[in-house]
Design an enzyme around this catalytic site. Structure first.
Site, PDB file in Angstrom:
ATOM      1  NE  ARG A   1      -4.167  -1.893   0.502  1.00 52.20           N
ATOM      2  CZ  ARG A   1      -5.132  -1.905   1.411  1.00 52.20           C
ATOM      3  NH1 ARG A   1      -5.205  -0.937   2.301  1.00 52.20           N
ATOM      4  NH2 ARG A   1      -6.025  -2.881   1.421  1.00 52.20           N
TER       5      ARG A   1
ATOM      6  CG  ASP B   1     -14.676   5.782   4.827  1.00 52.41           C
ATOM      7  OD1 ASP B   1     -15.277   4.696   4.804  1.00 52.41           O
ATOM      8  OD2 ASP B   1     -13.423   5.857   4.844  1.00 52.41           O
TER       9      ASP B   1
END
Length: 283
Positions: A42, A144
Site C-alpha cells: 500500500r 468515512d
C-alpha cells in the site's frame, strides 16, 4: 530486517513498527504482524509518487508534512464493500423503518464507514422501497475517514459489474446506464443521491459533527481494526447517539459480548441499548 527479496524499497522491522504506531495514533487501527506485506504494497505507491528512496525516508517525510497524513491513512484503510452485503441487515433495517413510518416522524441513519458508497446507497434503496417513494422522510449521514472513497461515493458511479448483485428491477429503478464515455457504468439516480450527506469523520476525533438521536447506526466490519479498549470507547460514544429504541448494526465477524453494559443482542449481529426490552424494538 525484513528481507527485501528483490523489493523495490528497503523495508525494515523498525519501519513496520513505526507505521503500526502512527496508524494506531492517527486512526486507531491495530495492525497485526500478518499485515507487513499489505503495508509494504500500500505504501510503496506513495514512495513512488513522492520519488522517495526507502521507507525510512517516507516516514521522515510523513512526520514533517502534515498533508501526507491523509494520504497515509487513505492508503492503509481497507475498503471492502458491495451492494446489499450481509443482506439480512437490510431486512432488519426495513422492519425497523416500517415501525418508525407509523410514528409519522423523520427516520435518521448513520452509516459510519461508507467506503465507496455501496452501503449507504443500499440503505437509501431499502428506505425508498419501505416508504414507496424517492423522497422518503429520512436523513442518511454517511461518513468515512478516507477522503478518496468519499469522493467516489458522492459521485455514485459504478461499473456494471459492481451492480451485478442487484435485481434487474432495482437496477432499472435506481440507476441510470451510462452512454458514450460512461458506457459500461451505471449512476445512482439523483433522487437517491440527494438522500445522503457524505462527511469525512475520523472515529478517533474527540468530537463528531453529528447530532443525536439516530434510529439506526451501521458500523459494520470497522471495530475489528481496533483493540478492545478502543472498541468499547467508540461503542459507548455511538450508543449515546442512538434513540432509546434504536439499533446498532455490526459486521459478521464482530461481537460485543464484552460490552453487555452498553448493548444486548437483538438479532443477527444487531444490537439494541442494554436493558431496552419492552420498547418495541425487537428485530
Amino acid at each position: 530486517m525484513i528481507s527485501t527479496n528483490g523489493r523495490e524499497f528497503n523495508y525494515s522491522e523498525a519501519d513496520f513498527a513505526k507505521v503500526r504506531s502512527v496508524i494506531y495514533q492517527k486512526a486507531g487501527i491495530s495492525l497485526s504482524d500478518s499485515k507487513k506485506q499489505l503495508v509494504y504494497s500500500r505504501l510503496a505507491r506513495r514512495l513512488r509518487a513522492l520519488r522517495l528512496p526507502d521507507f525510512a525516508a517516507y516516514l521522515k517525510y510523513l512526520n514533517e508534512n502534515e498533508q501526507e497524513q491523509e494520504e497515509f491513512i487513505n492508503a492503509l484503510t481497507t475498503n471492502l464493500t458491495a451492494f446489499f452485503r450481509e443482506p439480512h441487515h437490510f431486512d432488519i433495517l426495513a422492519n425497523h423503518a416500517s415501525k418508525v413510518k407509523l410514528q409519522n416522524r423523520k427516520l435518521r441513519v448513520w452509516c459510519s464507514a461508507s467506503s465507496t458508497g455501496e452501503e449507504p446507497y443500499s440503505i437509501a434503496i431499502t428506505l425508498a422501497e419501505v416508504y414507496g417513494r424517492y423522497d422518503p422522510p429520512v436523513e442518511i449521514i454517511a461518513s468515512d475517514i478516507d477522503s478518496h472513497v468519499l469522493r467516489e461515493a458522492s459521485a455514485g458511479i459504478y461499473s456494471l459489474q459492481r451492480l451485478e448483485s442487484l435485481s434487474l428491477e432495482r437496477k432499472r429503478q435506481f440507476f441510470q446506464r451510462g452512454k458514450g464515455a460512461n458506457s459500461g457504468k451505471g449512476r445512482v439516480v439523483r433522487e437517491l443521491r440527494d438522500l445522503i450527506e457524505f462527511r469525512k469523520i475520523n472515529l478517533l476525533d474527540n468530537t463528531w459533527p453529528l447530532q443525536p438521536h439516530f434510529d439506526v447506526i451501521f458500523c459494520r466490519n470497522v471495530m475489528i481494526y481496533f483493540d478492545k479498549a478502543t472498541q468499547l470507547k467508540l461503542l459507548e460514544r455511538m450508543t449515546k447517539l442512538l434513540r432509546p429504541d434504536g439499533i446498532y448494526i455490526a459486521g459478521h465477524s464482530e461481537s460485543f459480548s464484552h460490552a453487555g453494559h452498553l448493548v444486548e443482542l437483538a438479532g443477527k449481529t444487531t444490537y439494541r441499548l442494554a436493558n431496552q426490552r419492552g420498547l418495541g424494538n425487537e428485530v
